[in-house]
Write a protein that holds these residues in place. Sequence first.
Motif, PDB file in Angstrom:
ATOM      1  N   ASN A  92      88.485  78.177 -18.037  1.00 30.95           N
ATOM      2  CA  ASN A  92      87.241  78.141 -17.858  1.00 30.95           C
ATOM      3  C   ASN A  92      86.802  76.647 -17.813  1.00 30.95           C
ATOM      4  OD1 ASN A  92      87.943  81.176 -18.809  1.00 30.95           O
ATOM      5  ND2 ASN A  92      85.825  81.308 -17.940  1.00 30.95           N
ATOM      6  N   ASP A  93      87.410  75.683 -17.827  1.00 28.63           N
ATOM      7  CA  ASP A  93      87.007  74.406 -17.620  1.00 28.63           C
ATOM      8  C   ASP A  93      86.166  74.349 -16.094  1.00 28.63           C
ATOM      9  OD1 ASP A  93      86.154  71.958 -18.459  1.00 28.63           O
ATOM     10  OD2 ASP A  93      88.170  71.242 -19.075  1.00 28.63           O
ATOM     11  N   LEU A  94      85.490  73.262 -16.110  1.00 24.70           N
ATOM     12  CA  LEU A  94      84.788  72.936 -14.736  1.00 24.70           C
ATOM     13  C   LEU A  94      85.229  71.170 -14.634  1.00 24.70           C
ATOM     14  CD1 LEU A  94      81.645  73.668 -12.851  1.00 24.70           C
ATOM     15  CD2 LEU A  94      83.475  71.833 -12.332  1.00 24.70           C
ATOM     16  N   LEU A  95      86.233  71.096 -14.260  1.00 23.16           N
ATOM     17  CA  LEU A  95      86.640  69.605 -14.255  1.00 23.16           C
ATOM     18  C   LEU A  95      86.330  68.803 -12.692  1.00 23.16           C
ATOM     19  CD1 LEU A  95      88.171  67.086 -15.585  1.00 23.16           C
ATOM     20  CD2 LEU A  95      90.137  67.757 -14.348  1.00 23.16           C
ATOM     21  N   THR A  96      85.799  67.700 -12.928  1.00 22.06           N
ATOM     22  CA  THR A  96      85.604  67.115 -11.638  1.00 22.06           C
ATOM     23  C   THR A  96      86.241  65.931 -11.801  1.00 22.06           C
ATOM     24  OG1 THR A  96      83.133  67.706 -11.642  1.00 22.06           O
ATOM     25  CG2 THR A  96      83.717  66.039 -10.211  1.00 22.06           C
ATOM     26  N   ILE A  97      87.121  65.754 -10.564  1.00 14.49           N
ATOM     27  CA  ILE A  97      87.850  64.417 -10.414  1.00 14.49           C
ATOM     28  C   ILE A  97      87.232  63.530  -9.492  1.00 14.49           C
ATOM     29  CG2 ILE A  97      89.991  63.760  -9.657  1.00 14.49           C
ATOM     30  CD1 ILE A  97      91.305  66.032 -10.659  1.00 14.49           C
ATOM     31  N   MET A  98      86.601  62.270  -9.944  1.00  9.75           N
ATOM     32  CA  MET A  98      86.131  61.609  -8.813  1.00  9.75           C
ATOM     33  C   MET A  98      87.050  60.216  -8.614  1.00  9.75           C
ATOM     34  SD  MET A  98      82.962  60.190 -11.031  1.00  9.75           S
ATOM     35  CE  MET A  98      83.356  59.281 -12.793  1.00  9.75           C
ATOM     36  N   GLY A  99      86.683  59.622  -7.528  1.00 13.49           N
ATOM     37  CA  GLY A  99      87.335  58.528  -7.160  1.00 13.49           C
ATOM     38  C   GLY A  99      87.309  57.853  -5.845  1.00 13.49           C
ATOM     39  N   VAL A 117      87.215  68.201  -6.711  1.00  6.79           N
ATOM     40  CA  VAL A 117      87.237  66.712  -6.243  1.00  6.79           C
ATOM     41  C   VAL A 117      86.309  65.990  -5.153  1.00  6.79           C
ATOM     42  CG1 VAL A 117      88.587  65.278  -4.753  1.00  6.79           C
ATOM     43  CG2 VAL A 117      90.146  66.698  -6.548  1.00  6.79           C
ATOM     44  N   THR A 118      85.853  64.931  -5.903  1.00  4.46           N
ATOM     45  CA  THR A 118      84.732  64.430  -5.035  1.00  4.46           C
ATOM     46  C   THR A 118      84.723  62.931  -5.036  1.00  4.46           C
ATOM     47  OG1 THR A 118      82.523  64.034  -4.712  1.00  4.46           O
ATOM     48  CG2 THR A 118      83.195  64.288  -7.054  1.00  4.46           C
ATOM     49  N   HIS A 119      84.483  62.110  -3.792  1.00  7.82           N
ATOM     50  CA  HIS A 119      84.400  60.770  -3.986  1.00  7.82           C
ATOM     51  C   HIS A 119      82.903  60.346  -4.212  1.00  7.82           C
ATOM     52  CE1 HIS A 119      83.037  61.783   0.254  1.00  7.82           C
ATOM     53  NE2 HIS A 119      82.309  61.020   0.022  1.00  7.82           N
ATOM     54  N   ASN A 120      82.188  61.020  -4.794  1.00  2.45           N
ATOM     55  CA  ASN A 120      80.778  60.965  -4.740  1.00  2.45           C
ATOM     56  C   ASN A 120      80.522  61.059  -6.500  1.00  2.45           C
ATOM     57  OD1 ASN A 120      78.039  61.195  -4.903  1.00  2.45           O
ATOM     58  ND2 ASN A 120      77.821  62.540  -3.438  1.00  2.45           N
ATOM     59  N   PRO A 121      80.351  59.932  -6.895  1.00  2.00           N
ATOM     60  CA  PRO A 121      79.845  60.036  -8.545  1.00  2.00           C
ATOM     61  C   PRO A 121      78.708  60.781  -9.019  1.00  2.00           C
ATOM     62  CG  PRO A 121      79.694  57.725  -7.915  1.00  2.00           C
ATOM     63  CD  PRO A 121      80.340  58.569  -6.746  1.00  2.00           C
ATOM     64  N   GLN A 122      77.500  60.822  -8.135  1.00  3.05           N
ATOM     65  CA  GLN A 122      76.504  61.515  -8.363  1.00  3.05           C
ATOM     66  C   GLN A 122      76.838  63.170  -8.550  1.00  3.05           C
ATOM     67  OE1 GLN A 122      76.151  59.241  -5.737  1.00  3.05           O
ATOM     68  NE2 GLN A 122      75.343  57.767  -7.095  1.00  3.05           N
ATOM     69  N   ARG A 138      76.363  65.689 -11.469  1.00  4.64           N
ATOM     70  CA  ARG A 138      75.678  66.956 -11.349  1.00  4.64           C
ATOM     71  C   ARG A 138      76.558  67.993 -11.961  1.00  4.64           C
ATOM     72  NH1 ARG A 138      73.962  64.910  -6.426  1.00  4.64           N
ATOM     73  NH2 ARG A 138      75.241  65.918  -5.445  1.00  4.64           N
ATOM     74  N   VAL A 139      77.531  68.104 -11.197  1.00  7.75           N
ATOM     75  CA  VAL A 139      78.297  69.228 -11.410  1.00  7.75           C
ATOM     76  C   VAL A 139      79.324  69.546 -12.930  1.00  7.75           C
ATOM     77  CG1 VAL A 139      79.845  70.866 -10.417  1.00  7.75           C
ATOM     78  CG2 VAL A 139      78.393  69.709  -8.860  1.00  7.75           C
ATOM     79  N   GLY A 140      80.074  68.162 -12.992  1.00 12.44           N
ATOM     80  CA  GLY A 140      81.136  68.379 -13.767  1.00 12.44           C
ATOM     81  C   GLY A 140      80.539  68.259 -15.362  1.00 12.44           C
ATOM     82  N   GLU A 141      81.307  69.096 -16.133  1.00 13.59           N
ATOM     83  CA  GLU A 141      81.083  69.137 -17.508  1.00 13.59           C
ATOM     84  C   GLU A 141      81.986  68.056 -18.017  1.00 13.59           C
ATOM     85  OE1 GLU A 141      80.337  72.808 -19.172  1.00 13.59           O
ATOM     86  OE2 GLU A 141      79.311  72.890 -17.227  1.00 13.59           O
ATOM     87  N   ARG A 142      83.287  68.125 -17.501  1.00  5.89           N
ATOM     88  CA  ARG A 142      84.400  67.219 -17.830  1.00  5.89           C
ATOM     89  C   ARG A 142      84.658  66.339 -16.591  1.00  5.89           C
ATOM     90  NH1 ARG A 142      89.063  66.707 -20.104  1.00  5.89           N
ATOM     91  NH2 ARG A 142      90.201  68.398 -18.845  1.00  5.89           N
ATOM     92  N   VAL A 143      84.806  65.095 -16.602  1.00  3.15           N
ATOM     93  CA  VAL A 143      85.101  64.399 -15.348  1.00  3.15           C
ATOM     94  C   VAL A 143      86.434  63.591 -15.520  1.00  3.15           C
ATOM     95  CG1 VAL A 143      82.854  64.148 -14.510  1.00  3.15           C
ATOM     96  CG2 VAL A 143      83.695  62.528 -15.946  1.00  3.15           C
ATOM     97  N   ALA A 144      87.018  63.141 -14.602  1.00  3.47           N
ATOM     98  CA  ALA A 144      88.275  62.313 -14.541  1.00  3.47           C
ATOM     99  C   ALA A 144      88.244  61.365 -13.665  1.00  3.47           C
ATOM    100  CB  ALA A 144      89.502  63.145 -14.457  1.00  3.47           C
ATOM    101  N   PHE A 145      88.319  59.984 -13.757  1.00  2.00           N
ATOM    102  CA  PHE A 145      88.207  59.318 -12.742  1.00  2.00           C
ATOM    103  C   PHE A 145      89.518  58.659 -12.494  1.00  2.00           C
ATOM    104  CE2 PHE A 145      87.667  54.447 -12.114  1.00  2.00           C
ATOM    105  CZ  PHE A 145      87.186  54.567 -10.655  1.00  2.00           C
ATOM    106  N   PHE A 146      89.792  58.596 -11.154  1.00  2.00           N
ATOM    107  CA  PHE A 146      91.187  58.202 -10.632  1.00  2.00           C
ATOM    108  C   PHE A 146      90.754  56.892  -9.739  1.00  2.00           C
ATOM    109  CE2 PHE A 146      94.526  61.503 -10.908  1.00  2.00           C
ATOM    110  CZ  PHE A 146      94.081  62.195 -11.662  1.00  2.00           C
ATOM    111  N   TYR A 147      91.841  56.014  -9.860  1.00  2.46           N
ATOM    112  CA  TYR A 147      91.753  54.948  -8.910  1.00  2.46           C
ATOM    113  C   TYR A 147      93.290  54.259  -8.815  1.00  2.46           C
ATOM    114  CZ  TYR A 147      90.425  50.351  -7.275  1.00  2.46           C
ATOM    115  OH  TYR A 147      90.065  49.265  -6.750  1.00  2.46           O
ATOM    116  N   LEU A 148      93.392  54.048  -7.499  1.00  2.00           N
ATOM    117  CA  LEU A 148      94.779  53.916  -6.971  1.00  2.00           C
ATOM    118  C   LEU A 148      95.819  54.776  -7.480  1.00  2.00           C
ATOM    119  CD1 LEU A 148      94.299  50.226  -6.746  1.00  2.00           C
ATOM    120  CD2 LEU A 148      94.058  51.544  -4.872  1.00  2.00           C
TER     121      LEU A 148
END
Lengths: 255, 278
Positions: A34-41, A206-211, A215-225
């Motif tokens: 029941n987590d909502l994880l947002t992966i951005m990068g 998954v989003t490429h948009n940090p905004q 807005r959405v994520g309770e938890r976020v993860a940042f991916f780079y390369l």
Amino acid sequence: MTNGGPPKLAANGLSYHYGDLQALRNVTLEVQPNDLLTIMGPTGSGKTTLLRAFNRLNDMLTGTRMTGRLDMDGLDLYGPETDPAEVRRRIGMVFALPIPLPMSIYDNVAYGPRLHGVTRKAELDEVVEKGLRDAILWDEVKDRLVDSALRLSGGQQQRLSIARVLAVEPEVILLDEPTSGLDPISTLRIEELLKQLRERYTIVLVTHNPQQAARVGERVAFFYLGELVETGPSQRVFTRPLDRRTEDYISGRFG
Amino acid sequence: MNNRAIVAHKVAVGVLWASAVLTLGILVFILAYILYHGLPVLSWSFISQSPTEMGRSGGILPTIVGTFALTILALAIATPLGVGTAIFLTEYTRPGPLTRVVRFGAESLAGVPSIIFGLFGFMFFVIYLGLGWSILSGALTLAAMILPTIIRTSEEAIRAVPDSYREISFALGGTRWQTVTRAVLPSALPGILTGVMLGMGRSIGETAAVIFTAGSTLRLPTSVTDPVRTMAVHFYILAREGISMPNAYGTAAILVISILAVNFVAYWLMQRFIARHS
């Protein structure tokens, strides 16, 4: 949050290569039930590869190499006993572009249940209605279920894609930049929808948009390369990022 | 410079128009010519009775039956085989030496003259397998002849289906077979049907391969092991041996009308299918 059980999804030391190109580098990540994880990068950071590895969609490709381990409820997703089709049913996937199958709205939503052996009309009617209601699309299409899904607007088509996934009753929903082709209003509707759905599903967006992540994520993860740079509660990551690259990304210095 | 471009444009438009009109004109002329000579002969008894005096008088019923029996059986054999091969090549194998060999084989076969297939059918089906001159031998030979066309067109139609459809189906937990039958084939069906119709056209009008393998008897067939004469063969024999030119044209008219009718029906069915699936 955790009740001591295994995480819903876990990646352990995951690396992924397409030929000579390394898309993921030693990624370790957990998603609780029941987590909502947002992966951005930014583009090319390996976000999509991670989703496709979880849902075993990259099985079809040649020349790929994967090391490390992916688990669902503590069970190896790539274990010899694991049935890929069953993995894909339990882990739903919504793609970046809203693509309906060239059939009616009804048949699109019924496609998944029919794959899994539901044939009775009454039962199908029920899952179709439930899927469309959960995707907040029912009221807009209930009078034209037999119409071609290709006639829906982009935003409606993306909610239809979500309804199609919900109809097979997955446990996890992976969404790969589901709003990248949509207008701001449709985007907001999808984001609202995700917040409602998280009560019943484990969601990875998954989003490429940090905004959007903010807005959405309770938890976020940042991916780079291909690397997981940092992960944490959204509040903390956006106010006090630990890594310089995260700070540069969320302040819009690149991305 | 500018003027030259305009002149070139006008010349090009003229030439393209002329080719289109000429093509259509030739087609219409052939059709009109055959119908002009053939229609006066047509009557109910012409299509409902058996020929007498080698076809000098009487009808052509056995050749109509023979043509359709042979064509339908050939399609019934070649369509599942051809579509199955196309599915195998596109969905079940990764591109490699095997697919290249099968594709090369199919392409080479597509260019082989029909009389070679006739000779092969005669040696193999008629003599070696002992099927004799029969609908079965003829249909098997025609099936071998049209198989490459069906494979090629089906393969192209299947390849043209967007990969996103496959991914959606897989992502919902579909197996490969479910994905092929439910997401891929419905979209590829119009293209596959084009191949089947091309094959039908070749079978219905074939003479050389048919004479070698199905014979040229004028008796009404009662089973697939009976020999038959097709309309195309009948037309050829009537004209070649100077038996009856009017009846030859009458047969040709029925042949042409049948082909048009089958094409129209197939096109209509396809439109209905597309309307439901898009």
